[in-house]
Write a protein that holds these residues in place. Structure first.
Motif, PDB file in Angstrom:
ATOM      1  N   VAL A 331     -37.265   2.135 -18.172  1.00  0.00           N
ATOM      2  CA  VAL A 331     -37.486   3.572 -18.199  1.00  0.00           C
ATOM      3  C   VAL A 331     -36.639   4.147 -19.328  1.00  0.00           C
ATOM      4  O   VAL A 331     -35.518   3.696 -19.572  1.00  0.00           O
ATOM      5  CB  VAL A 331     -37.114   4.202 -16.841  1.00  0.00           C
ATOM      6  CG1 VAL A 331     -35.658   3.974 -16.504  1.00  0.00           C
ATOM      7  CG2 VAL A 331     -37.459   5.686 -16.818  1.00  0.00           C
ATOM      8  N   THR A 332     -37.201   5.101 -20.030  1.00  0.00           N
ATOM      9  CA  THR A 332     -36.454   5.692 -21.148  1.00  0.00           C
ATOM     10  C   THR A 332     -35.298   6.526 -20.612  1.00  0.00           C
ATOM     11  O   THR A 332     -35.389   7.134 -19.537  1.00  0.00           O
ATOM     12  CB  THR A 332     -37.384   6.563 -22.007  1.00  0.00           C
ATOM     13  OG1 THR A 332     -37.966   7.576 -21.186  1.00  0.00           O
ATOM     14  CG2 THR A 332     -38.497   5.711 -22.614  1.00  0.00           C
ATOM     15  N   GLU A 333     -34.216   6.543 -21.382  1.00  0.00           N
ATOM     16  CA  GLU A 333     -33.029   7.247 -20.895  1.00  0.00           C
ATOM     17  C   GLU A 333     -33.216   8.774 -20.870  1.00  0.00           C
ATOM     18  O   GLU A 333     -32.422   9.466 -20.244  1.00  0.00           O
ATOM     19  CB  GLU A 333     -31.831   6.883 -21.761  1.00  0.00           C
ATOM     20  CG  GLU A 333     -31.982   7.221 -23.242  1.00  0.00           C
ATOM     21  CD  GLU A 333     -30.748   6.838 -24.042  1.00  0.00           C
ATOM     22  OE1 GLU A 333     -29.684   6.737 -23.421  1.00  0.00           O
ATOM     23  OE2 GLU A 333     -30.868   6.636 -25.261  1.00  0.00           O
ATOM     24  N   ASP A 334     -34.247   9.299 -21.519  1.00  0.00           N
ATOM     25  CA  ASP A 334     -34.476  10.746 -21.490  1.00  0.00           C
ATOM     26  C   ASP A 334     -35.515  11.139 -20.435  1.00  0.00           C
ATOM     27  O   ASP A 334     -36.070  12.232 -20.488  1.00  0.00           O
ATOM     28  CB  ASP A 334     -34.927  11.232 -22.876  1.00  0.00           C
ATOM     29  CG  ASP A 334     -36.183  10.511 -23.357  1.00  0.00           C
ATOM     30  OD1 ASP A 334     -36.592   9.522 -22.705  1.00  0.00           O
ATOM     31  OD2 ASP A 334     -36.739  10.924 -24.388  1.00  0.00           O
ATOM     32  N   LEU A 385     -30.692   9.978 -17.069  1.00  0.00           N
ATOM     33  CA  LEU A 385     -30.067   8.682 -17.292  1.00  0.00           C
ATOM     34  C   LEU A 385     -29.450   8.638 -18.681  1.00  0.00           C
ATOM     35  O   LEU A 385     -29.950   9.279 -19.613  1.00  0.00           O
ATOM     36  CB  LEU A 385     -31.085   7.541 -17.127  1.00  0.00           C
ATOM     37  CG  LEU A 385     -31.847   7.507 -15.794  1.00  0.00           C
ATOM     38  CD1 LEU A 385     -32.845   6.364 -15.795  1.00  0.00           C
ATOM     39  CD2 LEU A 385     -30.887   7.372 -14.629  1.00  0.00           C
ATOM     40  N   ASP A 386     -28.381   7.874 -18.823  1.00  0.00           N
ATOM     41  CA  ASP A 386     -27.708   7.713 -20.113  1.00  0.00           C
ATOM     42  C   ASP A 386     -27.419   6.228 -20.309  1.00  0.00           C
ATOM     43  O   ASP A 386     -26.551   5.650 -19.653  1.00  0.00           O
ATOM     44  CB  ASP A 386     -26.406   8.518 -20.134  1.00  0.00           C
ATOM     45  CG  ASP A 386     -25.777   8.544 -21.526  1.00  0.00           C
ATOM     46  OD1 ASP A 386     -26.273   7.798 -22.411  1.00  0.00           O
ATOM     47  OD2 ASP A 386     -24.803   9.275 -21.719  1.00  0.00           O
ATOM     48  N   ARG A 387     -28.158   5.577 -21.213  1.00  0.00           N
ATOM     49  CA  ARG A 387     -28.006   4.147 -21.390  1.00  0.00           C
ATOM     50  C   ARG A 387     -26.668   3.771 -22.003  1.00  0.00           C
ATOM     51  O   ARG A 387     -26.176   2.654 -21.797  1.00  0.00           O
ATOM     52  CB  ARG A 387     -29.138   3.591 -22.261  1.00  0.00           C
ATOM     53  CG  ARG A 387     -29.167   2.052 -22.209  1.00  0.00           C
ATOM     54  CD  ARG A 387     -30.013   1.435 -23.268  1.00  0.00           C
ATOM     55  NE  ARG A 387     -29.998  -0.004 -23.114  1.00  0.00           N
ATOM     56  CZ  ARG A 387     -29.004  -0.795 -23.483  1.00  0.00           C
ATOM     57  NH1 ARG A 387     -27.931  -0.267 -24.046  1.00  0.00           N
ATOM     58  NH2 ARG A 387     -29.041  -2.089 -23.281  1.00  0.00           N
ATOM     59  N   GLU A 388     -26.068   4.666 -22.805  1.00  0.00           N
ATOM     60  CA  GLU A 388     -24.762   4.357 -23.380  1.00  0.00           C
ATOM     61  C   GLU A 388     -23.694   4.203 -22.291  1.00  0.00           C
ATOM     62  O   GLU A 388     -22.680   3.544 -22.518  1.00  0.00           O
ATOM     63  CB  GLU A 388     -24.331   5.437 -24.372  1.00  0.00           C
ATOM     64  CG  GLU A 388     -24.994   5.302 -25.740  1.00  0.00           C
ATOM     65  CD  GLU A 388     -26.502   5.517 -25.669  1.00  0.00           C
ATOM     66  OE1 GLU A 388     -27.227   4.782 -26.365  1.00  0.00           O
ATOM     67  OE2 GLU A 388     -26.941   6.398 -24.896  1.00  0.00           O
ATOM     68  N   GLN A 389     -23.925   4.802 -21.147  1.00  0.00           N
ATOM     69  CA  GLN A 389     -23.003   4.617 -20.022  1.00  0.00           C
ATOM     70  C   GLN A 389     -23.434   3.449 -19.137  1.00  0.00           C
ATOM     71  O   GLN A 389     -22.616   2.617 -18.773  1.00  0.00           O
ATOM     72  CB  GLN A 389     -22.920   5.907 -19.190  1.00  0.00           C
ATOM     73  CG  GLN A 389     -22.293   7.081 -19.923  1.00  0.00           C
ATOM     74  CD  GLN A 389     -22.193   8.309 -19.039  1.00  0.00           C
ATOM     75  OE1 GLN A 389     -22.517   8.257 -17.855  1.00  0.00           O
ATOM     76  NE2 GLN A 389     -21.756   9.426 -19.624  1.00  0.00           N
ATOM     77  N   VAL A 390     -24.710   3.372 -18.789  1.00  0.00           N
ATOM     78  CA  VAL A 390     -25.237   2.287 -17.961  1.00  0.00           C
ATOM     79  C   VAL A 390     -26.554   1.827 -18.573  1.00  0.00           C
ATOM     80  O   VAL A 390     -27.487   2.617 -18.705  1.00  0.00           O
ATOM     81  CB  VAL A 390     -25.462   2.748 -16.502  1.00  0.00           C
ATOM     82  CG1 VAL A 390     -25.995   1.594 -15.670  1.00  0.00           C
ATOM     83  CG2 VAL A 390     -24.182   3.308 -15.894  1.00  0.00           C
ATOM     84  N   LEU A 416     -34.062  -1.485 -16.029  1.00  0.00           N
ATOM     85  CA  LEU A 416     -33.500  -1.495 -17.376  1.00  0.00           C
ATOM     86  C   LEU A 416     -33.767  -0.158 -18.057  1.00  0.00           C
ATOM     87  O   LEU A 416     -34.831   0.437 -17.868  1.00  0.00           O
ATOM     88  CB  LEU A 416     -34.102  -2.636 -18.204  1.00  0.00           C
ATOM     89  CG  LEU A 416     -33.883  -4.054 -17.669  1.00  0.00           C
ATOM     90  CD1 LEU A 416     -34.576  -5.064 -18.568  1.00  0.00           C
ATOM     91  CD2 LEU A 416     -32.403  -4.361 -17.546  1.00  0.00           C
ATOM     92  N   VAL A 417     -32.806   0.296 -18.852  1.00  0.00           N
ATOM     93  CA  VAL A 417     -32.940   1.524 -19.641  1.00  0.00           C
ATOM     94  C   VAL A 417     -33.123   1.114 -21.093  1.00  0.00           C
ATOM     95  O   VAL A 417     -32.293   0.403 -21.659  1.00  0.00           O
ATOM     96  CB  VAL A 417     -31.700   2.422 -19.468  1.00  0.00           C
ATOM     97  CG1 VAL A 417     -31.882   3.713 -20.259  1.00  0.00           C
ATOM     98  CG2 VAL A 417     -31.466   2.718 -17.993  1.00  0.00           C
ATOM     99  N   SER A 418     -34.226   1.537 -21.707  1.00  0.00           N
ATOM    100  CA  SER A 418     -34.562   1.101 -23.064  1.00  0.00           C
ATOM    101  C   SER A 418     -33.593   1.695 -24.082  1.00  0.00           C
ATOM    102  O   SER A 418     -33.069   2.807 -23.924  1.00  0.00           O
ATOM    103  CB  SER A 418     -36.000   1.502 -23.399  1.00  0.00           C
ATOM    104  OG  SER A 418     -36.149   2.908 -23.311  1.00  0.00           O
ATOM    105  N   ASP A 419     -33.347   0.963 -25.150  1.00  0.00           N
ATOM    106  CA  ASP A 419     -32.406   1.383 -26.190  1.00  0.00           C
ATOM    107  C   ASP A 419     -32.716   0.624 -27.461  1.00  0.00           C
ATOM    108  O   ASP A 419     -33.532  -0.298 -27.460  1.00  0.00           O
ATOM    109  CB  ASP A 419     -30.969   1.117 -25.720  1.00  0.00           C
ATOM    110  CG  ASP A 419     -29.947   1.888 -26.558  1.00  0.00           C
ATOM    111  OD1 ASP A 419     -30.368   2.773 -27.312  1.00  0.00           O
ATOM    112  OD2 ASP A 419     -28.763   1.577 -26.444  1.00  0.00           O
ATOM    113  N   LYS A 420     -32.036   0.938 -28.570  1.00  0.00           N
ATOM    114  CA  LYS A 420     -32.235   0.237 -29.824  1.00  0.00           C
ATOM    115  C   LYS A 420     -31.389  -1.033 -29.859  1.00  0.00           C
ATOM    116  O   LYS A 420     -30.530  -1.252 -29.010  1.00  0.00           O
ATOM    117  CB  LYS A 420     -31.881   1.150 -31.002  1.00  0.00           C
ATOM    118  CG  LYS A 420     -30.409   1.551 -31.032  1.00  0.00           C
ATOM    119  CD  LYS A 420     -30.109   2.433 -32.235  1.00  0.00           C
ATOM    120  CE  LYS A 420     -28.611   2.802 -32.276  1.00  0.00           C
ATOM    121  NZ  LYS A 420     -28.300   3.645 -33.449  1.00  0.00           N
TER     122      LYS A 420
END
Length: 799
Positions: A331-334, A385-390, A416-420
């Motif tokens: 899921v996207t963090e935004d 959600l904030d992937r930089e934290q979790v 899972l939280v998607s990220d670069k």
């Protein structure tokens, strides 16, 4: 969220593809909306009986439906289906009523029924018959019984509890066993379906002698309760029937008169004691009651029946079932709050409050559960959600039932939280140490390394490769390969511990991001020794001077005397190189021993006259590997104090045939050389003899000290024998040789044959009485002494 309910009714046994109802029409949705909304069916049971046709919008039959298999004897049979519209988060409950059809014929438990009736039975006597069973309901179930025509019996059909029909055989005419011993009848059971179905059973009436008392149960109905988790072998109830007759007519035998197939697999009846016990697993959820009839027969053919009602007590013995039907990850963090993460299906096979299940999320996580229907839950996000934290969430959902002792089950959902791609691969160890046995075949898997990447999707896909290097001037890729996907290391060739024992390789892990990130790790590979080398014997080795190697031991040795030592090495290491020495054969067993770990050959017992002078020992040298490897060596030991014994035994010591020609050349050169020295020796000997004439009695001494010689040296006995044969000399004619050929240079007129023999023995064996050597020609002393004393300079100084 929305919830609705639809009900359909269809007969059982419908073909696959049969239309049940128009879901699209009933939900007021057109076909395009039905497809776009991604509708799907969630089943509450284990078998999927229906499917949704998106082209027509109809609910169709997917699997053949057997009402008797699904609902057994229940008056109503309903299948529940939930239709979920995921995008609109709408859920519709569909109930499909299954109607009974006449697809089962009445059947008797036994195709043949045996009834024993006394010939003294009076007309009007009644005999219970086995009941037929029909799995259908209503008019499709059992309706009537018919008996084949005969003049002795009629059939009376009665209606019992629950409108159950049972048949009794009524005696119309007295029987005469002498006239007819067996009567054969046909009993037919029919249902009320259209068309009518029926089943038959053969009745064999055996006429017996008089038996005027039938068995009587102490209870007409036995009601018992039993827990659903009782162990196998538990006694449920004990039936008791008595008979006033005596002898065989009072012997009662119990048997099930009426019992379902399921009950017959769970309960067993002892025909002698009337005990009903459990032989299968009881499950309240499969059946909460069991009803059966038991018949008691005496030895005269009379019988009685009773009913047994077994009530199964429900226990909270089933765990809740929690199934993730849909999972939207990553899921996207935004994603905004309220985003659907997963759809859950919760069920419990228990009944009542034991089957009432509630769900909750363990821990303080940014998610919440929303109950959509009695069995469905939605997992939603509760905040941003904030992937930089979790970067990922391990969500634990626990389902607990409402039993007195609640049962619970947990389900972990990894979100899972998607990220670069901002994380390089990371190995689980900073370095690896691998141990590989030598001689393993090529292609053997020796180790598996693992690297992880905190990123997601393609960014976390890792490819493994070996960084090129060299080992023994060969590339590392010719020794080791790696599976690029799994990280498993394989051998390209087998390793030899004796060539090299360890080496290093560098493995690179690279992810699939753009641009890609990578990391390296060092793998230290150690070769483990295997027992692949046999022991190598260094000493004693086979002589190369043309003679046979012999160990010389005096007769007067003491037990424990050191003869020689076997020396061996093994190219392996560790316990594979631990050597042990075993004396496997000996000319005289028990005369010699060998140190198990030292290899020292010593005397064990004193030498007797009956023992042979020449002793041949075979020594086995083996290592401690599994399996052990070994080598053997032969040691020849001469036990003697006199040269005569050696000369007499020389014929038994043979030298290799390939050394005879070299020995002949050596003797020719030696004879030519020592002949020149012979005349000089005669002059010196003559001067010495004149000076020491008074001391000539010294030659009479017979004391010879053989122990002064080291036993670990070889004596060229073959060379001595060849020399004496070349000169045509022996102990006996040595004296004549000196007198006849050298009488003008050597005064030996007073030398006897015994003295000549002593001269030879002392020249060969004595180093302490060196003055005796001067009684022989110099060429004999030089040849014999050089064979027993490696350092010939000692002789030169003494001369």
């Amino acid at each position: 969220m929305a919830f609705g309910q639809i009900r359909y009714s269809i007969p059982e046994e419908m073909r696959k593809g049969t239309l049940v109802g128009n879901i699209a029409k009933d939900l007021r949705l057109n076909l395009k909306e039905l497809s776009d909304l991604a509708a799907r069916i969630v089943y509450r049971g284990t078998t999927q009986y229906f499917a949704l046709d998106f082209k027509t919008g109809y609910l169709i039959v997917k699997e053949k439906i057997d009402r008797e298999e699904i609902c057994r004897q229940a008056s109503q049979c309903v299948l529940n289906v939930d239709v979920v519209l995921e995008d609109k988060a709408k859920i519709y409950s569909v109930e499909v009523m299954i109607q009974d059809i006449n697809d089962n014929s009445p059947m008797f438990p036994n195709e043949e029924i045996e009834i024993k009736i006394s010939e003294s039975a009076t007309p009007g006597a009644r005999y219970l018959l086995q009941d037929a069973e029909d799995s259908d309901l209503g008019n499709n179930s059992l309706q009537s019984y018919q008996l084949s025509n005969n003049k002795y019996f009629t059939l009376d059909v009665q209606t019992g509890v629950g409108a159950v029909k049972y048949a009794e055989l009524v005696l119309e005419k007295s029987l005469d066993r002498e006239e007819q011993a067996v009567h054969h009848l046909i009993l037919t059971a029919s249902d009320g379906g259209d068309p009518v179905r029926s089943g038959t059973a053969q009745i064999h009436v055996i006429v017996l002698d008089a038996n005027d008392n039938a068995p009587v149960f102490n209870q007409s109905v036995y009601k018992v309760e039993v827990l659903e988790n009782v162990p196998i072998g538990t006694v449920v109830v004990t039936l008791n029937a008595t008979d006033k007759d005596e002898g065989m007519h009072s012997e009662i035998k119990y048997l099930f008169r009426k019992i379902t197939d399921k009950a017959s697999q769970i309960f067993q009846l002892n025909s002698k004691t009337g005990i009903i016990s459990v032989m299968g697993d009881l499950d309240f959820e499969e059946a909460d009651t069991y009803e059966m009839e038991v018949q008691a027969n005496d030895g005269g053919g009379l019988s009685a029946k009773c009913k047994v009602l077994i009530q199964v007590i429900n226990l909270n013995d089933n765990l809740p079932e929690l199934t993730v039907t849909s999972l939207f990850s990553p899921v996207t963090e935004d994603s905004p709050p309220g985003t659907i993460i997963a759809l859950l299906n919760v069920q419990d096979r228990d009944s009542g409050k034991n089957g009432h299940v509630t769900c909750f999320i363990a821990g303080n996580l940014p998610f919440r559960l929303n109950k959509s229907s009695s069995n469905l839950y939605s997992l939603l996000t509760n905040r941003n959600l904030d992937r930089e934290q979790v970067s990922k969430y391990n969500i634990t959902i626990t389902a607990t039932d409402g039993g007195t002792t609640p049962q619970s089950i947990s389900k972990n959902i990894l979100l899972l939280v998607s990220d670069k791609n901002d994380n390089p691969p990371t190995f689980d160890q900073s370095s690896y140490t691998v141990y590989v046995k030598e001689n393993v075949p090529a292609g053997t898997s020796i180790y598996s390394i693992k690297a992880t990447d905190l990123d997601w999707g393609q960014n976390s896909r890792i490819a493994y490769s070996i960084i090129e290097g060299e080992l023994n001037e060969a590339p590392l890729s010719s020794y080791i390969s790696i599976n690029s996907e799994t990280g498993v290391l394989y051998t390209i060739r087998s390793f030899d511990y004796e060539q090299f024992r360890d080496f290093q390789i560098q493995v690179k892990a690279e992810d699939g991001g753009s641009p890609s990130l990578r990391s390296n790790v060092t793998i230290n590979i150690f070769i483990v020794d295997q027992n692949d080398n046999s022991p190598e014997i260094l000493y004693p080795s086979f002589p190369t001077d043309g003679s046979m190697g012999v160990e010389w031991v005096p007769r007067t040795y003491e037990p424990g005397y050191l003869i020689t030592k076997v020396i061996a090495v093994d190219a392996d290491s560790g316990q594979n190189a631990w050597l042990s020495y075993v004396l496997i054969t000996s000319t005289e067993p028990g005369l010699f021993t060998i140190g198990l770990h030292t290899g020292e050959i010593r005397t064990a017992n004193s030498f007797l006259d009956k023992h042979a002078i020449k002793q041949t020992l075979v020594v086995l040298v083996k290592d401690n590997g599994q399996p052990p490897l070994s080598a053997t060596v032969t040691v020849t030991v001469m036990v003697t104090d006199s040269i005569q014994d050696i000369l007499s035994d020389m014929s038994s010591i043979s030298s290799p045939t390939d050394t005879e020609s070299n020995l002949t050349v050596y003797l020719v050169v030696a004879i030519g050389t020592i002949s020149c020295l012979f005349f000089i020796f005669i002059i010196v000997l003559l001067a010495i003899k004149l000076h020491t004439w008074k001391e000539s009695q010294l030659f009479e001494s017979s004391s010879i000290n053989f122990s002064a010689y080291p036993t670990s040296r070889y004596i060229g006995a073959e060379g001595v024998r060849e020399f004496l044969q070349t000169q045509d000399l022996s102990e006996k004619n040595l004296f004549e040789y000196l007198n006849s050929n050298h009488s003008d240079t050597l005064p030996v007129n007073n030398v006897s044959e015994k003295q000549a023999s002593l001269l030879i023995a002392e020249a060969l064996g004595s180093s302490d009485q060196d003055q005796c050597l001067f009684q022989l020609p110099r060429f004999m002393i030089s040849d014999l002494y050089s064979r027993t004393h490696p350092n010939i300079d000692t002789l030169e100084r003494k001369l």
